[in-house]
Design an enzyme around this catalytic site. Structure first.
Site, PDB file in Angstrom:
ATOM      1  N   ASP A 154      -7.999 -28.228   1.698  1.00 34.22           N
ATOM      2  CA  ASP A 154      -7.029 -28.829   1.293  1.00 34.22           C
ATOM      3  C   ASP A 154      -5.873 -27.784   0.996  1.00 34.22           C
ATOM      4  O   ASP A 154      -6.540 -26.662   0.251  1.00 34.22           O
ATOM      5  CB  ASP A 154      -7.204 -29.522   0.051  1.00 34.22           C
ATOM      6  CG  ASP A 154      -6.340 -30.392  -0.477  1.00 34.22           C
ATOM      7  OD1 ASP A 154      -5.498 -30.170  -0.825  1.00 34.22           O
ATOM      8  OD2 ASP A 154      -6.459 -31.614  -0.321  1.00 34.22           O
ATOM      9  N   ASN A 182      -9.252 -42.770  -1.057  1.00 33.29           N
ATOM     10  CA  ASN A 182      -8.191 -43.782  -1.381  1.00 33.29           C
ATOM     11  C   ASN A 182      -7.587 -44.586  -0.133  1.00 33.29           C
ATOM     12  O   ASN A 182      -7.336 -44.253   0.838  1.00 33.29           O
ATOM     13  CB  ASN A 182      -7.210 -43.288  -2.230  1.00 33.29           C
ATOM     14  CG  ASN A 182      -7.531 -42.065  -3.221  1.00 33.29           C
ATOM     15  OD1 ASN A 182      -8.378 -42.565  -4.101  1.00 33.29           O
ATOM     16  ND2 ASN A 182      -7.267 -40.954  -3.277  1.00 33.29           N
ATOM     17  N   GLN A 221      -3.568 -43.310  -2.675  1.00 30.13           N
ATOM     18  CA  GLN A 221      -3.210 -42.910  -1.319  1.00 30.13           C
ATOM     19  C   GLN A 221      -1.873 -42.359  -1.204  1.00 30.13           C
ATOM     20  O   GLN A 221      -1.018 -43.093  -1.218  1.00 30.13           O
ATOM     21  CB  GLN A 221      -3.693 -43.922  -0.101  1.00 30.13           C
ATOM     22  CG  GLN A 221      -3.757 -43.139   1.446  1.00 30.13           C
ATOM     23  CD  GLN A 221      -4.059 -44.049   2.245  1.00 30.13           C
ATOM     24  OE1 GLN A 221      -4.206 -45.418   2.314  1.00 30.13           O
ATOM     25  NE2 GLN A 221      -4.662 -43.535   3.564  1.00 30.13           N
ATOM     26  N   HIS A 226      -8.271 -40.565   5.041  1.00 34.46           N
ATOM     27  CA  HIS A 226      -9.142 -38.979   4.973  1.00 34.46           C
ATOM     28  C   HIS A 226     -10.197 -39.197   3.989  1.00 34.46           C
ATOM     29  O   HIS A 226     -10.097 -39.960   2.960  1.00 34.46           O
ATOM     30  CB  HIS A 226      -8.143 -38.169   4.892  1.00 34.46           C
ATOM     31  CG  HIS A 226      -7.085 -38.388   3.742  1.00 34.46           C
ATOM     32  ND1 HIS A 226      -6.143 -39.285   3.779  1.00 34.46           N
ATOM     33  CD2 HIS A 226      -6.833 -37.789   2.570  1.00 34.46           C
ATOM     34  CE1 HIS A 226      -5.488 -39.211   2.626  1.00 34.46           C
ATOM     35  NE2 HIS A 226      -5.819 -38.297   2.018  1.00 34.46           N
ATOM     36  N   HIS A 276     -12.037 -36.738   0.988  1.00 32.06           N
ATOM     37  CA  HIS A 276     -11.915 -35.616   0.170  1.00 32.06           C
ATOM     38  C   HIS A 276     -13.343 -35.273  -0.107  1.00 32.06           C
ATOM     39  O   HIS A 276     -14.082 -36.036  -0.695  1.00 32.06           O
ATOM     40  CB  HIS A 276     -11.200 -35.858  -1.124  1.00 32.06           C
ATOM     41  CG  HIS A 276      -9.656 -35.970  -0.923  1.00 32.06           C
ATOM     42  ND1 HIS A 276      -8.581 -35.065  -1.230  1.00 32.06           N
ATOM     43  CD2 HIS A 276      -8.900 -37.120  -0.767  1.00 32.06           C
ATOM     44  CE1 HIS A 276      -7.369 -35.511  -1.139  1.00 32.06           C
ATOM     45  NE2 HIS A 276      -7.660 -36.831  -0.664  1.00 32.06           N
TER      46      HIS A 276
END
Length: 136
Positions: free
Chosen positions: A32, A88, A95, A101, A103
């Site tokens: 990230d 999310n 989101q 995606h 995390h």
């Protein structure tokens, strides 16, 4: 199917350089760019799906298996004390990019991060109403 306007499609498929820590035919896992903690990564499917609602079940299952593999592998490497898996769906759920995606957030003692919500206090009747709604 890829979405040519989706930034995460571009990241997942190598159109934009990333710090990839894992890649296979279905996923690219990247660090990230604004990590919550050291080692915070994103599992990005190479095919576009905005949310979990659109995900093929087989791809979703592969994502969770990959998450487990990476968490088990990376916990000792990072010296993490635990991990959060966060996914999310929808703006009201947090989101910010409309591409599924997951995390992977390593957690460290006293890292200053929180992931949580304030508990509510429904009555027994309210809980029964929700149970009935969800089981009919």
């Amino acid at each position: 199917m890829k979405d040519s306007n989706c930034i995460f499609c571009k990241l997942a498929n190598g159109d934009i350089p990333t710090r990839s820590i894992y890649e296979d035919d279905d996923f690219n896992v990247i660090l990230d760019m604004s990590p919550a903690t050291k080692g915070h990564a994103l599992i990005l499917p190479k095919e576009h799906a905005a949310t979990i609602y659109e995900m093929e079940e087989e791809v979703l299952a592969k994502a969770m298996k990959l998450a487990k593999k990476l968490v088990v592998q990376n916990t000792p490497k990072l010296g993490a004390a635990g991990y959060n898996l966060v996914q999310n769906n929808g703006e009201c759920a947090g989101q910010t990019v409309s591409h599924f995606h997951l995390h992977l957030i390593p957690r460290y003692e006293n890292d200053g991060q929180t992931i949580g919500w304030g508990p509510t206090s429904p009555t027994a009747e309210e809980l029964d109403q929700v149970k009935d709604l969800l089981t009919k």
